[in-house]
Scaffold this active site. Structure first.
Site, PDB file in Angstrom:
ATOM      1  N   GLU A 223       1.905   7.308   8.227  1.00  0.00           N
ATOM      2  CA  GLU A 223       0.050   7.689   8.301  1.00  0.00           C
ATOM      3  C   GLU A 223      -0.292   7.276   9.499  1.00  0.00           C
ATOM      4  O   GLU A 223      -0.372   6.205   9.870  1.00  0.00           O
ATOM      5  CB  GLU A 223      -0.169   6.307   7.497  1.00  0.00           C
ATOM      6  CG  GLU A 223       0.035   7.214   6.075  1.00  0.00           C
ATOM      7  CD  GLU A 223      -0.312   6.986   4.650  1.00  0.00           C
ATOM      8  OE1 GLU A 223      -0.698   5.598   4.980  1.00  0.00           O
ATOM      9  OE2 GLU A 223      -0.842   7.225   3.462  1.00  0.00           O
ATOM     10  N   GLU A 325       2.276  12.672  -0.261  1.00  0.00           N
ATOM     11  CA  GLU A 325       2.101  11.492  -0.745  1.00  0.00           C
ATOM     12  C   GLU A 325       0.649  12.032  -1.836  1.00  0.00           C
ATOM     13  O   GLU A 325      -0.102  11.876  -1.458  1.00  0.00           O
ATOM     14  CB  GLU A 325       2.039  10.013  -0.099  1.00  0.00           C
ATOM     15  CG  GLU A 325       2.797   9.525   0.378  1.00  0.00           C
ATOM     16  CD  GLU A 325       2.444   8.458   1.182  1.00  0.00           C
ATOM     17  OE1 GLU A 325       2.005   8.323   0.488  1.00  0.00           O
ATOM     18  OE2 GLU A 325       2.961   8.048   1.850  1.00  0.00           O
TER      19      GLU A 325
END
Ligand code: CA
Length: 682
Positions: A223, A325
């Protein structure tokens, strides 16, 4: 969208497509879930001692519809190679904490067997460089170091699953809010970090590979929207990515492994921003294969948007894509007395926080990802269940084994978050196991998605009833409301009985908001929202008219402070609001003239939001009636969409009075805000 400190996730992993083997040799006789297993991995030393374990346990996908407790609609055309992945990075810490996993029949089994039987074909593990304090105490979150990845990677391979290795390049969680460099690297410059990343990546992969893993994908950074490894300049970040990518590519070629390189972002709800990330990778010539995202449906916008962004990136940049995810609620309970990142109130309409809702959400995400041509979907930490029976026993176990999101030992490394809020699992209500470790029916969505299930019909959502009623009108609620079911081909209505008592309690002579409870024929409870509307004597109260000239502005400031703005996010209702901003001090009134229609007591009110108004700000509603002036208590604006309702009550007025109703705003330079839905009612 961050859930503050409880948002811990992290990582990414990715999936990959099965298949191809690393060597050019024969195909392993055991194929699992459509994956062909290579006969022999070829390492740079020329030895290949690990392949015999690959796929030792295998489990086939269903070939037809199965009967189940929950309904799963098949996804037509989904490839057998589609990555049906799960991140189970915390597993070893969970097992060391005494957690035992059970299949749906209640048999204690190895988690990997249960996952393989449910259709999982890929495992994702995160890696932190050194998640331990100076005394060797683990930071928690699974204490996910390389050694744990070795164990998980080998077990995955034994169960026919590929491995996605997710490097955070940090000693603990990396996400948009934090990208701390590992302690040992903290004082290194960018070039030194690049060299260290190269070495760490290569050596870690070698160790994991030699441990027996079938590495299919490697994620370089987690991320990384706002930074990576303590580096926040975009060009510097790109140079770290280039270094990490080079190490993976080198290792892949040397071992003939065909490993995909994934880069992982989040906030796909910002479509333009996500496209810019892909553009940036291209303009910096970063060598990678998979553009990966996190997609949590309660945070990251619609599935249609997610699909369209992934499709655009795949088309325009010629790279693969993957949902690295995702997750959804399976219960509204908290199993370990440590607050959860996502509360049941955030459940989406049509996706209740239960096993059926969870399965439907995951099925739909797989469907949209499939439409986008993505490689697949990884479920994040689907086995992160409670470890103990009560808070005190939990706490001791989390500290000892690192099975909570953070232990107290992480305080030195991450003082602002872990240091304050360390504790247990904030994800147990999104596991695909119940709190005792038993598999939920929803886990099987990964295999059922191909041919679907037959299941008892079950309502998923009820129509939301909202009624607006004028002063003095009779409230009429519907006798039946719409129902949607787990099988989307079925829809219908149900009779509802509304609470007589709550209906009778509605005062139809005064504006207010009420909820009325209804009971359906199946016993379920629903609520209706009833808004008794005041008669508003103002014209254009929401600044929505094409001609806003009924409103007048007296701007006493130096700049051009105000305008009518079309922006739904800044409006309380509809799209338009009265907007103000100035680089100079703000000082204006916005008002209109009204003739009072009848004798009586009146109230004036307005809604205002904004910020950066300084300590001396003054925001009020005022009414002038001849020589009389009435002014409300001032409110302080304190942030975007933090709406303040300003009310000026008890205005005694007579029919025919010519009055002025307005809002007065004073604040510091660079203050900003909007005004919407102004009212004058009796
Ligand atoms: Ca919890």
């Amino acid at each position: 969208m961050r859930k503050g400190s409880l948002y811990i996730k992290g990582t990414a992993v990715a999936l990959l497509m099965a298949v191809t083997a690393c060597g050019k040799t024969d195909v392993h006789p055991q194929a699992m879930n459509g994956q062909e297993i290579p006969a022999e991995p070829v390492s740079d030393s020329g030895k290949a001692p690990y392949l015999e374990i690959w796929g030792a346990y295998s489990s086939a996908l269903p070939t037809e519809k199965e009967t189940a407790e929950i309904f799963v609609e098949p996804v037509n055309g989904l490839s057998q190679d589609f990555i049906r992945g799960m991140d189970i990075s915390s597993l070893i810490a969970e097992e060391e904490s005494g957690v035992v996993y059970y299949d749906e029949d209640g048999n204690a089994r190895d988690l990997f067997e249960i996952l393989a039987d449910a259709g999982i074909n890929y495992i994702r593990v995160r890696i932190w460089n050194h998640p331990y304090d100076a005394d060797g105490n683990g930071y928690g979150g699974g204490n996910c170091d390389v050694e744990k990845a070795v164990q998980l990677g080998r077990r995955a391979a034994e169960h026919g699953m590929k491995l996605l290795v997710d490097f955070h390049y940090s000693d603990f969680w990396a996400d948009p809010n934090k990208q701390y460099a590992p302690t040992e690297w903290a004082r290194k410059d960018v070039a030194e970090k690049a060299a260290l990343i190269d070495e760490f990546t290569y050596q870690s992969l070698k160790t994991i590979y030699e441990g027996g893993a079938n590495i299919g994908m490697v994620q370089i950074g987690n991320e990384i929207n706002n930074g990576m490894c303590g580096v926040y300049d975009d060009d510097d970040k790109m140079s770290l990515l280039a270094s990490a990518s080079g190490a993976v590519r080198r290792f892949s070629i040397e071992t003939s492994s065909d490993i995909k390189i994934a880069i992982h972002y989040t906030q796909v709800d910002d479509a333009a921003g996500t496209m810019k990330k892909a553009e940036q990778l291209k303009s910096h010539d970063v060598d990678y294969d998979v553009f990966g995202i996190s997609y949590y449906p309660y945070w990251h916008g619609t599935m249609e948007n997610m699909r369209d962004v992934l499709k655009d990136i795949r088309t325009h940049y010629g790279v693969e894509t993957c949902v690295l995810e995702t997750a959804y609620l399976s219960t509204d309970e908290d199993g370990d007395n440590f607050g959860n990142s996502v509360a049941a109130e955030e459940a989406l309409t049509g996706y209740p926080a239960d096993s059926q809702g969870q399965a439907k959400m995951i099925r739909d995400i797989m469907s949209y990802a499939g439409e986008a041509g993505a490689l697949g979907v990884f479920y994040w930490e689907g086995a992160w269940v409670p470890v103990g029976s009560d808070y005190d026993s939990n706490k001791a176990i989390w500290e000892e084994h690192g099975s909570g999101w953070a232990s107290s030992y992480a305080s030195g490394y991450d003082p602002q978050d872990a240091g304050k809020y360390f504790g247990g699992s904030s994800w147990d209500n999104q596991a695909m196991f119940d709190f005792s470790g038993k598999a939920l029916p929803s886990l099987n969505v990964f295999k059922w998605v191909y041919h679907g299930t037959d299941a008892p019909l079950q309502p998923l959502a009820y129509e939301e009833v909202y009624i607006e009623s004028g002063i003095g009108e009779t409230i009429e609620l519907p006798e039946e409301i719409g129902v949607s079911y787990n099988d989307p081909s079925v829809s219908g209505t149900m009779k509802v009985e509304w609470s007589e008592e709550e209906l009778a309690a509605i005062d139809v002579d005064t504006g207010n908001l009420y909820t009325v409870t209804g009971t359906l024929e199946n016993g379920a409870e629903v609520t209706a929202t009833v808004k008794v509307m005041n008669v508003n004597y103002l014209s254009d109260p929401g600044f929505d008219e094409t001609d806003p000239s009924v409103w007048q502005v007296e701007d006493r400031g130096a700049g051009d402070t105000t305008d009518i703005q079309k922006k739904a996010a800044d409006a309380l209702s509809d799209e338009y609001a009265f907007h103000f901003y100035s680089t100079e001090a703000i000082d204006f009134d916005v008002y209109q003239s009204v003739t009072v229609p009848a004798d009586g007591m009146y109230t004036a009110c307005a809604n205002v939001q904004g910020g950066d108004m300084g300590p001396d700000q003054k925001v009020c509603v005022f009414v002038k009636n001849g020589d009389e002036e009435f002014v409300s208590e001032p409110v302080a604006l304190d942030g975007w969409r933090s709406w303040k309702k300003i009310t000026l009550p008890d205005l005694s007025m007579k029919a025919g009075d010519e009055i002025i109703v307005g809002i007065s705003v004073q604040g510091a330079a660079k203050g900003w805000g909007t005004i919407d839905d102004v009212e004058l009612y009796k």
